[in-house]
Design a protein around this motif. Structure first.
Motif, PDB file in Angstrom:
ATOM      1  N   THR A  70      38.961  31.671  50.034  1.00  0.00           N
ATOM      2  CA  THR A  70      40.328  31.538  49.523  1.00  0.00           C
ATOM      3  C   THR A  70      40.944  30.207  49.942  1.00  0.00           C
ATOM      4  O   THR A  70      40.924  29.833  51.109  1.00  0.00           O
ATOM      5  CB  THR A  70      41.193  32.696  50.035  1.00  0.00           C
ATOM      6  N   GLY A  71      41.479  29.493  48.947  1.00  0.00           N
ATOM      7  CA  GLY A  71      42.181  28.244  49.202  1.00  0.00           C
ATOM      8  C   GLY A  71      41.335  26.991  49.172  1.00  0.00           C
ATOM      9  O   GLY A  71      41.874  25.885  49.283  1.00  0.00           O
ATOM     10  N   THR A  72      40.017  27.116  49.006  1.00  0.00           N
ATOM     11  CA  THR A  72      39.132  25.950  49.025  1.00  0.00           C
ATOM     12  C   THR A  72      38.875  25.431  47.613  1.00  0.00           C
ATOM     13  O   THR A  72      39.202  26.073  46.621  1.00  0.00           O
ATOM     14  CB  THR A  72      37.785  26.301  49.677  1.00  0.00           C
ATOM     15  N   GLY A  73      38.239  24.277  47.533  1.00  0.00           N
ATOM     16  CA  GLY A  73      37.891  23.717  46.240  1.00  0.00           C
ATOM     17  C   GLY A  73      36.926  24.593  45.464  1.00  0.00           C
ATOM     18  O   GLY A  73      37.053  24.752  44.243  1.00  0.00           O
ATOM     19  N   GLY A  74      35.951  25.186  46.156  1.00  0.00           N
ATOM     20  CA  GLY A  74      35.002  26.077  45.494  1.00  0.00           C
ATOM     21  C   GLY A  74      35.675  27.319  44.954  1.00  0.00           C
ATOM     22  O   GLY A  74      35.337  27.818  43.864  1.00  0.00           O
ATOM     23  N   TRP A  75      36.633  27.848  45.703  1.00  0.00           N
ATOM     24  CA  TRP A  75      37.427  29.008  45.253  1.00  0.00           C
ATOM     25  C   TRP A  75      38.204  28.659  43.999  1.00  0.00           C
ATOM     26  O   TRP A  75      38.245  29.450  43.040  1.00  0.00           O
ATOM     27  CB  TRP A  75      38.368  29.418  46.383  1.00  0.00           C
ATOM     28  N   LYS A  76      38.780  27.459  43.963  1.00  0.00           N
ATOM     29  CA  LYS A  76      39.549  27.033  42.798  1.00  0.00           C
ATOM     30  C   LYS A  76      38.653  26.914  41.567  1.00  0.00           C
ATOM     31  O   LYS A  76      39.040  27.316  40.456  1.00  0.00           O
ATOM     32  CB  LYS A  76      40.231  25.695  43.090  1.00  0.00           C
ATOM     33  N   ARG A  77      37.452  26.376  41.753  1.00  0.00           N
ATOM     34  CA  ARG A  77      36.529  26.269  40.624  1.00  0.00           C
ATOM     35  C   ARG A  77      36.114  27.649  40.114  1.00  0.00           C
ATOM     36  O   ARG A  77      35.995  27.874  38.905  1.00  0.00           O
ATOM     37  CB  ARG A  77      35.318  25.433  41.026  1.00  0.00           C
ATOM     38  N   ALA A  78      35.891  28.584  41.044  1.00  0.00           N
ATOM     39  CA  ALA A  78      35.563  29.952  40.643  1.00  0.00           C
ATOM     40  C   ALA A  78      36.715  30.578  39.861  1.00  0.00           C
ATOM     41  O   ALA A  78      36.498  31.241  38.840  1.00  0.00           O
ATOM     42  CB  ALA A  78      35.232  30.800  41.874  1.00  0.00           C
ATOM     43  N   GLN A  79      37.918  30.356  40.338  1.00  0.00           N
ATOM     44  CA  GLN A  79      39.105  30.890  39.668  1.00  0.00           C
ATOM     45  C   GLN A  79      39.229  30.351  38.243  1.00  0.00           C
ATOM     46  O   GLN A  79      39.441  31.113  37.288  1.00  0.00           O
ATOM     47  CB  GLN A  79      40.339  30.501  40.486  1.00  0.00           C
ATOM     48  N   GLU A  80      39.078  29.051  38.086  1.00  0.00           N
ATOM     49  CA  GLU A  80      39.184  28.434  36.757  1.00  0.00           C
ATOM     50  C   GLU A  80      38.079  28.937  35.831  1.00  0.00           C
ATOM     51  O   GLU A  80      38.310  29.160  34.633  1.00  0.00           O
ATOM     52  CB  GLU A  80      39.132  26.913  36.893  1.00  0.00           C
ATOM     53  N   TYR A  81      36.896  29.143  36.381  1.00  0.00           N
ATOM     54  CA  TYR A  81      35.777  29.632  35.584  1.00  0.00           C
ATOM     55  C   TYR A  81      36.025  31.060  35.109  1.00  0.00           C
ATOM     56  O   TYR A  81      35.778  31.390  33.942  1.00  0.00           O
ATOM     57  CB  TYR A  81      34.499  29.559  36.413  1.00  0.00           C
ATOM     58  N   ILE A  82      36.516  31.927  35.992  1.00  0.00           N
ATOM     59  CA  ILE A  82      36.793  33.317  35.614  1.00  0.00           C
ATOM     60  C   ILE A  82      37.859  33.368  34.520  1.00  0.00           C
ATOM     61  O   ILE A  82      37.735  34.126  33.544  1.00  0.00           O
ATOM     62  CB  ILE A  82      37.230  34.134  36.842  1.00  0.00           C
ATOM     63  N   ILE A  83      38.885  32.552  34.646  1.00  0.00           N
ATOM     64  CA  ILE A  83      39.919  32.511  33.614  1.00  0.00           C
ATOM     65  C   ILE A  83      39.336  32.060  32.283  1.00  0.00           C
ATOM     66  O   ILE A  83      39.652  32.636  31.223  1.00  0.00           O
ATOM     67  CB  ILE A  83      41.077  31.587  34.055  1.00  0.00           C
ATOM     68  N   GLN A  84      38.453  31.064  32.314  1.00  0.00           N
ATOM     69  CA  GLN A  84      37.822  30.604  31.082  1.00  0.00           C
ATOM     70  C   GLN A  84      36.987  31.717  30.445  1.00  0.00           C
ATOM     71  O   GLN A  84      36.995  31.904  29.224  1.00  0.00           O
ATOM     72  CB  GLN A  84      36.942  29.390  31.350  1.00  0.00           C
ATOM     73  N   ILE A 116      47.492  29.066  53.586  1.00  0.00           N
ATOM     74  CA  ILE A 116      46.369  29.016  52.646  1.00  0.00           C
ATOM     75  C   ILE A 116      46.865  29.396  51.254  1.00  0.00           C
ATOM     76  O   ILE A 116      47.687  30.292  51.094  1.00  0.00           O
ATOM     77  CB  ILE A 116      45.254  29.978  53.099  1.00  0.00           C
ATOM     78  N   GLU A 117      46.374  28.695  50.239  1.00  0.00           N
ATOM     79  CA  GLU A 117      46.713  29.018  48.862  1.00  0.00           C
ATOM     80  C   GLU A 117      45.825  30.158  48.373  1.00  0.00           C
ATOM     81  O   GLU A 117      44.605  30.109  48.514  1.00  0.00           O
ATOM     82  CB  GLU A 117      46.490  27.795  47.967  1.00  0.00           C
ATOM     83  N   GLY A 118      46.426  31.171  47.794  1.00  0.00           N
ATOM     84  CA  GLY A 118      45.665  32.278  47.245  1.00  0.00           C
ATOM     85  C   GLY A 118      46.248  32.716  45.916  1.00  0.00           C
ATOM     86  O   GLY A 118      47.405  32.431  45.598  1.00  0.00           O
ATOM     87  N   ALA A 119      45.454  33.438  45.101  1.00  0.00           N
ATOM     88  CA  ALA A 119      45.955  33.917  43.810  1.00  0.00           C
ATOM     89  C   ALA A 119      45.065  35.022  43.270  1.00  0.00           C
ATOM     90  O   ALA A 119      43.838  34.908  43.273  1.00  0.00           O
ATOM     91  CB  ALA A 119      46.037  32.773  42.794  1.00  0.00           C
ATOM     92  N   ASN A 120      45.677  36.084  42.799  1.00  0.00           N
ATOM     93  CA  ASN A 120      44.981  37.103  42.020  1.00  0.00           C
ATOM     94  C   ASN A 120      44.845  36.639  40.576  1.00  0.00           C
ATOM     95  O   ASN A 120      45.692  35.896  40.064  1.00  0.00           O
ATOM     96  CB  ASN A 120      45.757  38.424  42.038  1.00  0.00           C
ATOM     97  N   ILE A 121      43.781  37.093  39.912  1.00  0.00           N
ATOM     98  CA  ILE A 121      43.562  36.796  38.503  1.00  0.00           C
ATOM     99  C   ILE A 121      43.692  38.106  37.726  1.00  0.00           C
ATOM    100  O   ILE A 121      42.998  39.077  38.042  1.00  0.00           O
ATOM    101  CB  ILE A 121      42.162  36.202  38.269  1.00  0.00           C
ATOM    102  N   LEU A 122      44.571  38.117  36.717  1.00  0.00           N
ATOM    103  CA  LEU A 122      44.770  39.335  35.929  1.00  0.00           C
ATOM    104  C   LEU A 122      44.868  39.014  34.446  1.00  0.00           C
ATOM    105  O   LEU A 122      45.633  38.140  34.025  1.00  0.00           O
ATOM    106  CB  LEU A 122      46.042  40.066  36.366  1.00  0.00           C
ATOM    107  N   GLY A 123      44.063  39.708  33.675  1.00  0.00           N
ATOM    108  CA  GLY A 123      44.147  39.655  32.227  1.00  0.00           C
ATOM    109  C   GLY A 123      44.208  41.070  31.682  1.00  0.00           C
ATOM    110  O   GLY A 123      44.044  42.038  32.427  1.00  0.00           O
ATOM    111  N   TYR A 124      44.436  41.200  30.386  1.00  0.00           N
ATOM    112  CA  TYR A 124      44.489  42.562  29.834  1.00  0.00           C
ATOM    113  C   TYR A 124      44.043  42.574  28.380  1.00  0.00           C
ATOM    114  O   TYR A 124      44.059  41.555  27.687  1.00  0.00           O
ATOM    115  CB  TYR A 124      45.881  43.158  29.986  1.00  0.00           C
TER     116      TYR A 124
END
Length: 360
Positions: free
Chosen positions: A22-36, A62-70
Protein backbone atom coordinates in the motif's frame (compact mmCIF):
# COMPACT_ATOMS: atom_id res chain seq x y z
CA UNK A 1 -10.26 -6.11 -24.57
CA UNK A 2 -9.76 -7.40 -21.03
CA UNK A 3 -6.84 -9.67 -20.18
CA UNK A 4 -7.26 -13.36 -19.35
CA UNK A 5 -7.22 -14.54 -15.77
CA UNK A 6 -3.67 -15.83 -16.25
CA UNK A 7 -2.52 -12.47 -17.62
CA UNK A 8 -4.14 -10.57 -14.75
CA UNK A 9 -2.43 -12.76 -12.16
CA UNK A 10 0.97 -12.63 -13.87
CA UNK A 11 0.86 -8.84 -14.13
CA UNK A 12 -0.16 -8.28 -10.51
CA UNK A 13 2.49 -10.74 -9.29
CA UNK A 14 5.21 -9.29 -11.53
CA UNK A 15 8.28 -7.26 -10.62
CA UNK A 16 6.52 -4.29 -12.21
CA UNK A 17 4.06 -4.26 -9.29
CA UNK A 18 6.87 -5.06 -6.80
CA UNK A 19 4.69 -6.68 -4.15
CA UNK A 20 1.83 -4.13 -4.24
CA UNK A 21 2.53 -2.72 -0.79
CA UNK A 22 0.00 0.00 0.00
CA UNK A 23 1.23 3.44 -1.02
CA UNK A 24 4.15 2.32 -3.22
CA UNK A 25 4.73 2.74 -6.93
CA UNK A 26 4.04 -0.95 -7.56
CA UNK A 27 0.75 -0.68 -5.66
CA UNK A 28 -0.23 2.30 -7.80
CA UNK A 29 0.51 0.40 -11.00
CA UNK A 30 -1.57 -2.54 -9.75
CA UNK A 31 -4.41 -0.17 -8.92
CA UNK A 32 -4.36 1.46 -12.36
CA UNK A 33 -4.24 -1.95 -14.03
CA UNK A 34 -7.24 -3.28 -12.08
CA UNK A 35 -9.25 -0.19 -12.98
CA UNK A 36 -8.35 -0.66 -16.65
CA UNK A 37 -9.52 -4.27 -16.47
CA UNK A 38 -12.81 -3.19 -14.92
CA UNK A 39 -13.31 -0.68 -17.71
CA UNK A 40 -12.51 -3.28 -20.37
CA UNK A 41 -14.98 -5.73 -18.79
CA UNK A 42 -17.80 -3.17 -18.72
CA UNK A 43 -17.74 -2.74 -14.93
CA UNK A 44 -18.75 0.86 -14.15
CA UNK A 45 -17.10 3.17 -11.58
CA UNK A 46 -18.97 3.05 -8.28
CA UNK A 47 -18.22 6.62 -7.16
CA UNK A 48 -19.61 8.67 -10.03
CA UNK A 49 -16.71 8.89 -12.46
CA UNK A 50 -14.20 7.31 -10.07
CA UNK A 51 -13.44 3.74 -9.04
CA UNK A 52 -11.50 4.85 -5.97
CA UNK A 53 -12.39 5.34 -2.34
CA UNK A 54 -9.33 7.10 -0.86
CA UNK A 55 -8.18 5.96 2.58
CA UNK A 56 -6.93 9.10 4.31
CA UNK A 57 -5.01 9.20 7.58
CA UNK A 58 -3.39 5.80 7.35
CA UNK A 59 -0.41 5.37 9.72
CA UNK A 60 2.74 7.24 8.60
CA UNK A 61 0.58 9.17 6.08
CA UNK A 62 0.64 6.23 3.66
CA UNK A 63 -1.61 6.68 0.63
CA UNK A 64 -4.26 3.99 0.30
CA UNK A 65 -7.42 3.43 -1.76
CA UNK A 66 -10.16 0.86 -2.24
CA UNK A 67 -11.22 0.04 -5.80
CA UNK A 68 -14.96 -0.35 -6.44
CA UNK A 69 -16.93 -0.87 -9.60
CA UNK A 70 -20.42 -2.19 -10.24
CA UNK A 71 -22.68 -3.87 -12.76
CA UNK A 72 -26.16 -2.29 -12.67
CA UNK A 73 -29.09 -4.45 -11.69
CA UNK A 74 -32.59 -4.43 -13.10
CA UNK A 75 -36.14 -3.80 -11.94
CA UNK A 76 -37.24 -3.93 -8.32
CA UNK A 77 -33.89 -5.36 -7.12
CA UNK A 78 -31.55 -2.91 -8.85
CA UNK A 79 -30.89 -0.91 -5.66
CA UNK A 80 -29.76 -4.01 -3.76
CA UNK A 81 -26.25 -5.42 -4.11
CA UNK A 82 -24.27 -8.62 -4.11
CA UNK A 83 -20.65 -7.76 -3.41
CA UNK A 84 -17.73 -9.90 -4.58
CA UNK A 85 -14.34 -8.89 -3.15
CA UNK A 86 -10.62 -9.69 -3.16
CA UNK A 87 -7.99 -7.50 -1.52
CA UNK A 88 -5.27 -6.35 -3.91
CA UNK A 89 -2.46 -5.17 -1.64
CA UNK A 90 0.46 -7.34 -0.53
CA UNK A 91 3.78 -7.11 1.34
CA UNK A 92 6.03 -5.17 -1.04
CA UNK A 93 9.78 -5.73 -1.10
CA UNK A 94 12.32 -7.40 1.16
CA UNK A 95 15.42 -5.22 1.32
CA UNK A 96 17.45 -7.87 3.16
CA UNK A 97 16.81 -10.50 0.50
CA UNK A 98 16.91 -7.98 -2.38
CA UNK A 99 13.63 -9.37 -3.65
CA UNK A 100 9.90 -8.71 -3.66
CA UNK A 101 6.85 -10.61 -2.47
CA UNK A 102 4.89 -11.56 -5.63
CA UNK A 103 1.66 -12.34 -3.78
CA UNK A 104 0.34 -14.52 -6.60
CA UNK A 105 -1.84 -16.71 -4.37
CA UNK A 106 -2.22 -13.86 -1.88
CA UNK A 107 -4.14 -12.34 -3.51
CA UNK A 108 -3.57 -11.76 -7.22
CA UNK A 109 -5.35 -15.02 -8.08
CA UNK A 110 -8.52 -14.00 -6.26
CA UNK A 111 -8.47 -10.57 -7.93
CA UNK A 112 -8.25 -12.28 -11.32
CA UNK A 113 -11.09 -14.65 -10.42
CA UNK A 114 -13.53 -11.96 -9.30
CA UNK A 115 -12.78 -9.72 -12.30
CA UNK A 116 -13.30 -12.49 -14.82
CA UNK A 117 -16.36 -13.89 -13.01
CA UNK A 118 -17.92 -10.41 -13.01
CA UNK A 119 -17.06 -10.14 -16.69
CA UNK A 120 -18.90 -13.40 -17.42
CA UNK A 121 -21.91 -12.10 -15.48
CA UNK A 122 -21.89 -8.78 -17.35
CA UNK A 123 -21.74 -10.55 -20.72
CA UNK A 124 -24.80 -12.71 -19.97
CA UNK A 125 -26.85 -11.39 -17.03
CA UNK A 126 -30.19 -12.85 -15.96
CA UNK A 127 -33.09 -11.15 -17.74
CA UNK A 128 -35.24 -11.18 -14.61
CA UNK A 129 -35.20 -8.51 -11.90
CA UNK A 130 -31.73 -8.72 -10.43
CA UNK A 131 -29.44 -7.14 -7.87
CA UNK A 132 -26.52 -4.96 -8.88
CA UNK A 133 -23.08 -6.56 -8.55
CA UNK A 134 -20.53 -4.58 -6.54
CA UNK A 135 -16.98 -5.60 -7.53
CA UNK A 136 -14.52 -4.56 -4.82
CA UNK A 137 -10.76 -4.80 -4.38
CA UNK A 138 -10.09 -3.53 -0.88
CA UNK A 139 -6.74 -2.13 0.19
CA UNK A 140 -4.77 -2.25 3.44
CA UNK A 141 -5.59 -5.87 4.29
CA UNK A 142 -1.98 -6.88 4.93
CA UNK A 143 0.29 -5.87 7.85
CA UNK A 144 0.67 -3.29 9.34
CA UNK A 145 -3.07 -2.68 8.83
CA UNK A 146 -4.40 -6.22 9.38
CA UNK A 147 -7.04 -6.53 12.11
CA UNK A 148 -7.08 -2.75 12.63
CA UNK A 149 -9.63 0.01 11.96
CA UNK A 150 -7.36 1.11 9.09
CA UNK A 151 -8.20 -1.92 6.93
CA UNK A 152 -9.83 -0.95 3.65
CA UNK A 153 -12.91 -3.04 4.39
CA UNK A 154 -13.36 -1.29 7.75
CA UNK A 155 -13.05 2.13 6.11
CA UNK A 156 -15.58 1.08 3.47
CA UNK A 157 -18.11 -0.02 6.07
CA UNK A 158 -17.70 3.15 8.13
CA UNK A 159 -17.85 5.55 5.16
CA UNK A 160 -20.74 3.88 3.32
CA UNK A 161 -23.45 2.89 5.83
CA UNK A 162 -26.28 3.19 3.30
CA UNK A 163 -24.44 1.03 0.78
CA UNK A 164 -23.54 -1.46 3.50
CA UNK A 165 -27.22 -1.83 4.38
CA UNK A 166 -28.07 -2.37 0.71
CA UNK A 167 -25.58 -5.26 0.33
CA UNK A 168 -27.63 -8.42 0.70
CA UNK A 169 -24.55 -10.66 0.67
CA UNK A 170 -20.79 -10.16 0.42
CA UNK A 171 -18.56 -12.87 -1.08
CA UNK A 172 -14.91 -12.56 0.00
CA UNK A 173 -12.11 -14.47 -1.79
CA UNK A 174 -8.61 -14.99 -0.42
CA UNK A 175 -5.84 -17.52 -1.19
CA UNK A 176 -7.69 -19.15 -4.07
CA UNK A 177 -4.98 -19.91 -6.63
CA UNK A 178 -3.37 -23.14 -5.48
CA UNK A 179 -4.33 -26.78 -5.46
CA UNK A 180 -4.54 -28.48 -2.08
CA UNK A 181 -1.34 -30.47 -2.07
CA UNK A 182 0.78 -32.07 -4.79
CA UNK A 183 -0.24 -35.50 -5.99
CA UNK A 184 -3.24 -35.65 -3.69
CA UNK A 185 -6.59 -37.02 -4.84
CA UNK A 186 -8.49 -34.61 -7.14
CA UNK A 187 -11.31 -34.39 -4.58
CA UNK A 188 -8.77 -32.84 -2.23
CA UNK A 189 -6.57 -30.93 -4.67
CA UNK A 190 -9.50 -29.28 -6.46
CA UNK A 191 -11.44 -28.42 -3.30
CA UNK A 192 -11.97 -25.00 -1.78
CA UNK A 193 -13.82 -23.94 1.34
CA UNK A 194 -17.02 -21.88 1.56
CA UNK A 195 -17.36 -20.45 5.05
CA UNK A 196 -20.16 -18.47 6.67
CA UNK A 197 -23.17 -19.60 4.64
CA UNK A 198 -24.79 -20.78 7.86
CA UNK A 199 -25.11 -17.17 9.05
CA UNK A 200 -27.92 -16.56 6.56
CA UNK A 201 -30.33 -18.64 4.50
CA UNK A 202 -28.13 -18.99 1.43
CA UNK A 203 -27.63 -22.75 1.88
CA UNK A 204 -30.05 -23.77 -0.90
CA UNK A 205 -28.11 -21.71 -3.47
CA UNK A 206 -24.78 -23.20 -2.38
CA UNK A 207 -26.18 -26.73 -2.41
CA UNK A 208 -27.63 -26.25 -5.88
CA UNK A 209 -24.25 -25.12 -7.23
CA UNK A 210 -22.23 -27.87 -5.55
CA UNK A 211 -21.86 -29.87 -8.77
CA UNK A 212 -22.35 -27.01 -11.25
CA UNK A 213 -18.73 -27.04 -12.49
CA UNK A 214 -17.08 -30.36 -13.22
CA UNK A 215 -13.76 -30.85 -11.48
CA UNK A 216 -14.24 -28.32 -8.68
CA UNK A 217 -15.34 -29.24 -5.15
CA UNK A 218 -16.88 -26.51 -2.95
CA UNK A 219 -16.61 -27.59 0.69
CA UNK A 220 -19.02 -25.86 3.06
CA UNK A 221 -17.58 -25.19 6.51
CA UNK A 222 -18.85 -23.38 9.59
CA UNK A 223 -16.91 -20.30 10.60
CA UNK A 224 -16.02 -21.81 13.99
CA UNK A 225 -14.17 -24.64 12.20
CA UNK A 226 -11.66 -22.26 10.58
CA UNK A 227 -9.37 -19.73 12.32
CA UNK A 228 -10.81 -16.20 11.85
CA UNK A 229 -8.89 -14.22 9.24
CA UNK A 230 -9.54 -11.77 6.44
CA UNK A 231 -11.88 -9.05 5.29
CA UNK A 232 -15.06 -10.99 6.07
CA UNK A 233 -14.54 -10.30 9.79
CA UNK A 234 -15.76 -6.72 9.27
CA UNK A 235 -19.10 -8.00 7.95
CA UNK A 236 -19.38 -10.71 10.59
CA UNK A 237 -18.84 -8.16 13.37
CA UNK A 238 -21.60 -6.00 11.90
CA UNK A 239 -23.91 -9.01 11.47
CA UNK A 240 -24.08 -8.60 7.70
CA UNK A 241 -24.46 -11.75 5.55
CA UNK A 242 -21.23 -13.00 4.00
CA UNK A 243 -19.44 -15.97 2.45
CA UNK A 244 -15.69 -16.41 2.73
CA UNK A 245 -14.08 -18.53 0.00
CA UNK A 246 -10.52 -19.82 0.44
CA UNK A 247 -8.24 -22.73 -0.34
CA UNK A 248 -6.31 -22.05 2.87
CA UNK A 249 -2.64 -21.24 3.27
CA UNK A 250 0.09 -23.07 1.39
CA UNK A 251 3.77 -23.28 2.30
CA UNK A 252 4.62 -20.29 0.05
CA UNK A 253 2.29 -18.03 2.03
CA UNK A 254 3.89 -14.63 2.74
CA UNK A 255 7.23 -15.64 1.22
CA UNK A 256 9.26 -14.44 -1.75
CA UNK A 257 8.26 -17.68 -3.51
CA UNK A 258 4.50 -17.04 -3.83
CA UNK A 259 4.93 -16.62 -7.58
CA UNK A 260 2.52 -16.91 -10.49
CA UNK A 261 3.98 -20.03 -12.11
CA UNK A 262 3.20 -22.10 -9.00
CA UNK A 263 -0.57 -21.67 -9.28
CA UNK A 264 -3.14 -24.15 -10.58
CA UNK A 265 -4.63 -22.41 -13.62
CA UNK A 266 -7.09 -25.15 -14.64
CA UNK A 267 -8.55 -24.92 -11.13
CA UNK A 268 -8.58 -21.11 -11.31
CA UNK A 269 -10.48 -21.16 -14.60
CA UNK A 270 -13.07 -23.50 -13.11
CA UNK A 271 -13.39 -21.17 -10.13
CA UNK A 272 -14.14 -18.27 -12.50
CA UNK A 273 -17.07 -20.28 -13.87
CA UNK A 274 -18.26 -21.27 -10.40
CA UNK A 275 -18.33 -17.70 -9.11
CA UNK A 276 -19.99 -16.40 -12.28
CA UNK A 277 -22.78 -18.95 -11.69
CA UNK A 278 -22.93 -17.98 -8.03
CA UNK A 279 -23.36 -14.30 -8.96
CA UNK A 280 -26.18 -15.19 -11.36
CA UNK A 281 -28.07 -17.17 -8.73
CA UNK A 282 -27.47 -14.67 -5.91
CA UNK A 283 -28.55 -11.72 -8.05
CA UNK A 284 -32.09 -13.11 -8.35
CA UNK A 285 -32.39 -15.12 -5.11
CA UNK A 286 -35.35 -14.57 -2.74
CA UNK A 287 -34.90 -11.85 -0.11
CA UNK A 288 -35.50 -14.35 2.70
CA UNK A 289 -32.14 -15.99 1.95
CA UNK A 290 -30.27 -12.90 3.13
CA UNK A 291 -31.48 -12.54 6.71
CA UNK A 292 -28.58 -12.70 9.15
CA UNK A 293 -28.75 -15.62 11.62
CA UNK A 294 -26.38 -14.83 14.55
CA UNK A 295 -26.52 -18.35 16.02
CA UNK A 296 -26.45 -20.14 12.68
CA UNK A 297 -24.13 -23.16 12.63
CA UNK A 298 -23.06 -25.62 9.95
CA UNK A 299 -21.74 -28.63 11.84
CA UNK A 300 -23.47 -31.17 9.59
CA UNK A 301 -22.15 -29.44 6.46
CA UNK A 302 -18.64 -29.22 7.96
CA UNK A 303 -18.64 -32.91 8.82
CA UNK A 304 -19.85 -33.83 5.34
CA UNK A 305 -17.02 -31.81 3.77
CA UNK A 306 -14.41 -33.28 6.09
CA UNK A 307 -15.62 -36.84 5.56
CA UNK A 308 -15.47 -36.49 1.77
CA UNK A 309 -11.86 -35.30 1.98
CA UNK A 310 -10.62 -37.79 4.58
CA UNK A 311 -12.20 -40.69 2.65
CA UNK A 312 -9.89 -40.14 -0.33
CA UNK A 313 -6.68 -39.71 1.66
CA UNK A 314 -3.83 -42.20 1.46
CA UNK A 315 -4.94 -45.31 3.43
CA UNK A 316 -1.65 -45.14 5.34
CA UNK A 317 -2.55 -41.72 6.79
CA UNK A 318 -2.08 -41.93 10.59
CA UNK A 319 -5.30 -42.47 12.57
CA UNK A 320 -7.43 -42.31 9.43
CA UNK A 321 -9.86 -45.02 10.57
CA UNK A 322 -10.31 -43.35 13.97
CA UNK A 323 -10.95 -39.99 12.31
CA UNK A 324 -13.62 -41.41 10.00
CA UNK A 325 -15.25 -43.25 12.91
CA UNK A 326 -15.35 -40.01 14.91
CA UNK A 327 -16.92 -38.12 11.99
CA UNK A 328 -19.66 -40.77 11.66
CA UNK A 329 -20.44 -40.52 15.40
CA UNK A 330 -20.49 -36.72 15.20
CA UNK A 331 -22.88 -36.88 12.23
CA UNK A 332 -25.29 -38.97 14.31
CA UNK A 333 -25.18 -36.33 17.04
CA UNK A 334 -26.11 -33.71 14.44
CA UNK A 335 -28.97 -35.86 13.18
CA UNK A 336 -30.34 -35.97 16.72
CA UNK A 337 -29.54 -32.48 18.02
CA UNK A 338 -29.13 -30.36 14.90
CA UNK A 339 -25.56 -29.35 15.76
CA UNK A 340 -22.65 -30.42 17.92
CA UNK A 341 -22.17 -29.33 21.55
CA UNK A 342 -19.42 -26.74 21.99
CA UNK A 343 -16.69 -29.20 23.16
CA UNK A 344 -17.23 -31.26 20.01
CA UNK A 345 -17.25 -28.20 17.75
CA UNK A 346 -13.68 -27.44 18.80
CA UNK A 347 -12.62 -30.80 17.35
CA UNK A 348 -13.65 -29.63 13.88
CA UNK A 349 -10.88 -27.04 14.00
CA UNK A 350 -8.41 -29.83 14.79
CA UNK A 351 -9.64 -31.88 11.82
CA UNK A 352 -9.17 -28.90 9.51
CA UNK A 353 -5.59 -28.55 10.79
CA UNK A 354 -4.99 -32.23 9.98
CA UNK A 355 -6.06 -31.56 6.38
CA UNK A 356 -3.70 -28.59 6.23
CA UNK A 357 -0.88 -30.84 7.41
CA UNK A 358 -1.78 -33.52 4.87
CA UNK A 359 -1.66 -31.16 1.88
CA UNK A 360 1.43 -29.20 2.99
Amino acid sequence: MADSTLQIIHYLASRYCAGRRTGTGGWKRAQEYIIQQMQDLGILPFYGESYLQPLPHLPENIEGANILGYIPGKGRLKNRYIMIEAHYDHLGTDDDELGYYPGADDNAAAVGIILRAAGHFHADPPQADRRSILVACFDAEEPPFFNSPHMGVERFCEANPEVLNAIDLAVFLDLMGHGLGTGTHEKIMDSFFLIGGEKCGIGPVLNQLETSVEGIYPRRMGIHAVPPSGNYIAFKNRERPFIFATSGRNHFYHTLFDSAEKLDYPKINRLVLYFSYLLRDLSTAPRKYFTYIPKGAADAESLKSLKEMFRVMDPETPNLEKILNYIEKAEKICETNGNLPLPEQSKLLHLVKLIEQYVS
